[in-house]
Design a protein around this motif. Structure first.
Motif, short mmCIF file in Angstrom:
data_model
loop_
_atom_site.label_atom_id
_atom_site.label_comp_id
_atom_site.label_asym_id
_atom_site.label_seq_id
_atom_site.Cartn_x
_atom_site.Cartn_y
_atom_site.Cartn_z
N TRP A 88 42.19 44.95 49.55
CA TRP A 88 43.09 44.83 48.41
C TRP A 88 43.66 43.41 48.38
N ASP A 91 45.80 40.65 43.01
CA ASP A 91 45.18 40.65 41.68
C ASP A 91 43.94 41.54 41.60
N SER A 92 43.75 42.41 42.59
CA SER A 92 42.59 43.32 42.58
C SER A 92 42.63 44.23 41.37
N GLU A 93 41.46 44.49 40.80
CA GLU A 93 41.37 45.49 39.74
C GLU A 93 41.51 46.85 40.41
N MET A 94 42.44 47.65 39.90
CA MET A 94 42.72 48.95 40.51
C MET A 94 42.40 50.07 39.52
N ILE A 95 42.00 51.21 40.09
CA ILE A 95 41.73 52.41 39.29
C ILE A 95 42.49 53.58 39.90
N LYS A 102 46.74 54.31 43.30
CA LYS A 102 45.71 53.39 42.83
C LYS A 102 44.82 52.96 44.01
N PRO A 104 41.23 50.20 44.88
CA PRO A 104 40.44 49.11 44.30
C PRO A 104 39.24 49.65 43.52
N ALA A 105 38.93 48.99 42.41
CA ALA A 105 37.80 49.40 41.57
C ALA A 105 36.48 49.22 42.32
#
Length: 187
Positions: A88, A91-95, A102, A104-105
């Motif tokens: 992580w 600025d990680s893209e999270m889902i 959440k 990490p994507a």
């Protein structure tokens, strides 16, 4: 329902109430002592957590630690399985992951040497009451069978309990950090 389970349910209910009150009155800087602790372990792989509901917020300390080394967050693999930890960054893209936390994507798994553990309640002897799924207990046991792994509890001081109904499979915390300071564990 057995006696231990009814004690755990009652302890959880009381602790959730204390945590909610602490969350609603929380001041900024909740993770200052967590940051202070992690500064002594720069570069060591760490797992934090994405706070849900009324959990204390470790994100500022995690962001600071990520500037110096790998930081991951837990990813639930399934019921009865240990957690995995995916890298992580702030600025990680999270889902959306299980239970509303959440993740990490893109999974890039690591094995942390320090695990920051969320909870419902804790006691002075390193006992921890979680949500009841056993994820952290299984995970800490697996990691500790491979190498020394620090389990660092992070919660509001109001989540402290005199004693908790614990089981032999419950993995102890090595240290407890709250918004008010760092507490040594007395075994």
């Amino acid at each position: 329902m057995d006696d231990l389970q009814s004690h755990k349910d009652a302890a959880r209910k009381a602790a959730f109430k204390r945590r909610k009150q602490a969350f609603e009155s929380a001041a900024p800087g909740q993770s200052a002592y967590l940051s202070e602790f992690l500064a002594g372990y720069r570069g060591v792989p760490v797992s934090g957590f994405m706070p849900i509901r009324t959990e204390i917020n470790p994100l500022p300390a995690m962001a600071e630690a990520a500037a110096h080394g790998p930081v991951a967050v837990p990813v639930i693999q399934g019921a009865g399985q240990p957690l995995k930890f995916s890298l992580w960054e702030p600025d990680s893209e999270m889902i959306a992951g299980a239970f509303g936390a959440k993740i990490p994507a893109v999974d890039r798994f690591i094995e942390p040497e320090i695990v920051i553990v969320p909870m419902v309640a804790f006691d002075g002897a390193g006992g921890r009451l979680g949500y009841g799924g056993g994820f952290y207990d299984r995970t800490l046991e697996t990691l500790r069978n491979k190498r020394a792994t620090l389990a660092v509890g992070f919660a509001f001081s109001a989540q402290a309990a005199e004693e908790l109904p614990l089981e032999p499979t419950d993995q102890p915390l090595d240290l407890m950090i709250t918004e008010n300071g760092i507490r040594d564990i007395k075994r």
